[in-house]
Design a protein around this motif. Structure first.
Motif, PDB file in Angstrom:
ATOM      1  N   ASN A  98       0.841  -1.200   0.000  1.00 53.45           N
ATOM      2  CA  ASN A  98       0.000   0.000   0.000  1.00 53.45           C
ATOM      3  C   ASN A  98       0.871   1.244   0.000  1.00 53.45           C
ATOM      4  OD1 ASN A  98      -2.480  -1.285  -0.004  1.00 53.45           O
ATOM      5  ND2 ASN A  98      -2.507  -1.491   2.225  1.00 53.45           N
ATOM      6  N   ASP A  99       2.127   1.087  -0.431  1.00 56.47           N
ATOM      7  CA  ASP A  99       3.073   2.190  -0.335  1.00 56.47           C
ATOM      8  C   ASP A  99       3.519   2.758  -1.674  1.00 56.47           C
ATOM      9  OD1 ASP A  99       4.534   0.294   2.263  1.00 56.47           O
ATOM     10  OD2 ASP A  99       3.313   2.092   2.520  1.00 56.47           O
ATOM     11  N   ILE A 100       3.744   1.897  -2.673  1.00 59.69           N
ATOM     12  CA  ILE A 100       4.407   2.335  -3.902  1.00 59.69           C
ATOM     13  C   ILE A 100       3.536   2.039  -5.119  1.00 59.69           C
ATOM     14  CG2 ILE A 100       6.441   2.029  -5.373  1.00 59.69           C
ATOM     15  CD1 ILE A 100       7.960   1.145  -2.850  1.00 59.69           C
ATOM     16  N   LEU A 138      -0.748  11.137  -5.789  1.00 55.14           N
ATOM     17  CA  LEU A 138      -0.436  11.102  -4.352  1.00 55.14           C
ATOM     18  C   LEU A 138      -1.654  11.371  -3.465  1.00 55.14           C
ATOM     19  CD1 LEU A 138       3.135  12.590  -4.144  1.00 55.14           C
ATOM     20  CD2 LEU A 138       2.410  10.225  -3.855  1.00 55.14           C
ATOM     21  N   GLN A 139      -2.614  12.212  -3.878  1.00 53.98           N
ATOM     22  CA  GLN A 139      -3.846  12.464  -3.129  1.00 53.98           C
ATOM     23  C   GLN A 139      -3.579  12.686  -1.637  1.00 53.98           C
ATOM     24  OE1 GLN A 139      -7.103  12.784  -4.226  1.00 53.98           O
ATOM     25  NE2 GLN A 139      -6.278  12.747  -6.290  1.00 53.98           N
ATOM     26  N   GLU A 140      -2.842  13.726  -1.320  1.00 51.76           N
ATOM     27  CA  GLU A 140      -2.437  14.009   0.051  1.00 51.76           C
ATOM     28  C   GLU A 140      -3.615  14.246   1.001  1.00 51.76           C
ATOM     29  OE1 GLU A 140       0.297  17.225  -0.448  1.00 51.76           O
ATOM     30  OE2 GLU A 140       1.806  15.937  -1.363  1.00 51.76           O
ATOM     31  N   THR A 195      -6.486   4.503   3.163  1.00 54.40           N
ATOM     32  CA  THR A 195      -5.210   3.903   2.792  1.00 54.40           C
ATOM     33  C   THR A 195      -4.833   4.384   1.395  1.00 54.40           C
ATOM     34  OG1 THR A 195      -5.743   1.946   4.094  1.00 54.40           O
ATOM     35  CG2 THR A 195      -3.999   1.719   2.445  1.00 54.40           C
ATOM     36  N   TRP A 196      -3.622   4.893   1.271  1.00 50.24           N
ATOM     37  CA  TRP A 196      -3.177   5.423  -0.017  1.00 50.24           C
ATOM     38  C   TRP A 196      -1.673   5.248  -0.152  1.00 50.24           C
ATOM     39  CZ3 TRP A 196      -6.696   6.242  -3.532  1.00 50.24           C
ATOM     40  CH2 TRP A 196      -6.325   6.812  -4.749  1.00 50.24           C
ATOM     41  N   ILE A 197      -1.186   5.349  -1.361  1.00 48.04           N
ATOM     42  CA  ILE A 197       0.241   5.194  -1.623  1.00 48.04           C
ATOM     43  C   ILE A 197       1.027   6.398  -1.114  1.00 48.04           C
ATOM     44  CG2 ILE A 197      -0.056   3.673  -3.604  1.00 48.04           C
ATOM     45  CD1 ILE A 197       0.437   6.189  -5.331  1.00 48.04           C
ATOM     46  N   LYS A 198       2.298   6.169  -0.867  1.00 44.88           N
ATOM     47  CA  LYS A 198       3.162   7.230  -0.366  1.00 44.88           C
ATOM     48  C   LYS A 198       4.258   7.601  -1.364  1.00 44.88           C
ATOM     49  CE  LYS A 198       2.393   5.848   4.415  1.00 44.88           C
ATOM     50  NZ  LYS A 198       1.264   5.013   4.125  1.00 44.88           N
ATOM     51  N   GLU A 199       4.464   6.747  -2.374  1.00 36.00           N
ATOM     52  CA  GLU A 199       5.545   6.980  -3.334  1.00 36.00           C
ATOM     53  C   GLU A 199       5.078   6.600  -4.733  1.00 36.00           C
ATOM     54  OE1 GLU A 199       9.931   5.091  -4.270  1.00 36.00           O
ATOM     55  OE2 GLU A 199       9.210   5.074  -2.204  1.00 36.00           O
TER      56      GLU A 199
END
Length: 179
Positions: free
Chosen positions: A113-115, A155-157, A162-166
């Motif tokens: 859930n990161d990249i 990125l949807q800050e 839960t969302w990606i970070k990279e």
């Protein structure tokens, strides 16, 4: 000397305030694009869409910033909250591709859930499409715009779930950088 410094400070502050309140940056038109992209709803009132992420049952509306030349517009994509992270990202990518990149394909693969690994793909039959990632969107003049437009929207800050970070952006299996 102090009077001169105060005058320069006031002039600079006035100029900055004037530049920051320029009407060109106000969003007067906000659209909602359904995830099947068959229905587009427009709203002319920004105040009714104060939240960048709006929940309605099991549908979420994610904002994307469409920047074409000097025009900026925010559109909201209606996506099922139960969709996988990869499906949500692909809906965003399809909308960005259609709005900003003449429908050129972008393939997303999510790791954990990161990249998110995004691959910019060329259309095989180039006779049908005169646009190319390499020639039109990855040349020295617009490469930075292309990267920023895709990465910032993915990125949807503001998204609370839960969302990606990279984001990793690739073309022809090579990582795209700004050098």
């Amino acid at each position: 000397m102090n009077k001169l410094a105060v005058i320069l400070f006031l002039v600079t502050t006035t100029l900055l305030n004037t530049a920051c309140t320029n009407n060109d940056y106000k969003l007067s038109n906000i659209s909602v694009i359904e995830s099947d992209e068959s229905l587009i709803k427009s709203e002319n009132n920004l105040e009714s869409n104060k939240n960048s992420q709006i929940k309605s049952g099991d549908i979420i509306n994610l904002p994307i910033q469409i920047s074409i030349k000097d025009l900026k517009e925010t559109k909201y994509l209606s996506i099922s909250d139960s969709s996988t992270l990869e499906e949500k990202i692909n809906v965003i990518l399809n909308a960005i591709s259609k709005e900003c990149f003449n429908g050129l394909p972008i393939k997303a693969t999510v790791y954990g859930n990161d990249i998110a690994k995004l691959e910019l793909l060329e259309i095989k039959d180039n006779d049908k499409n005169r646009y190319s990632w390499k020639d039109d969107y990855l040349n020295d003049n617009v490469k930075e715009y292309t990267i920023n437009n895709i990465v910032k929207n993915i990125l949807q800050e503001e998204y609370k779930g839960t969302w990606i970070k990279e984001v990793q952006l690739y073309y022809n299996e090579k990582l795209i950088t700004l050098d």
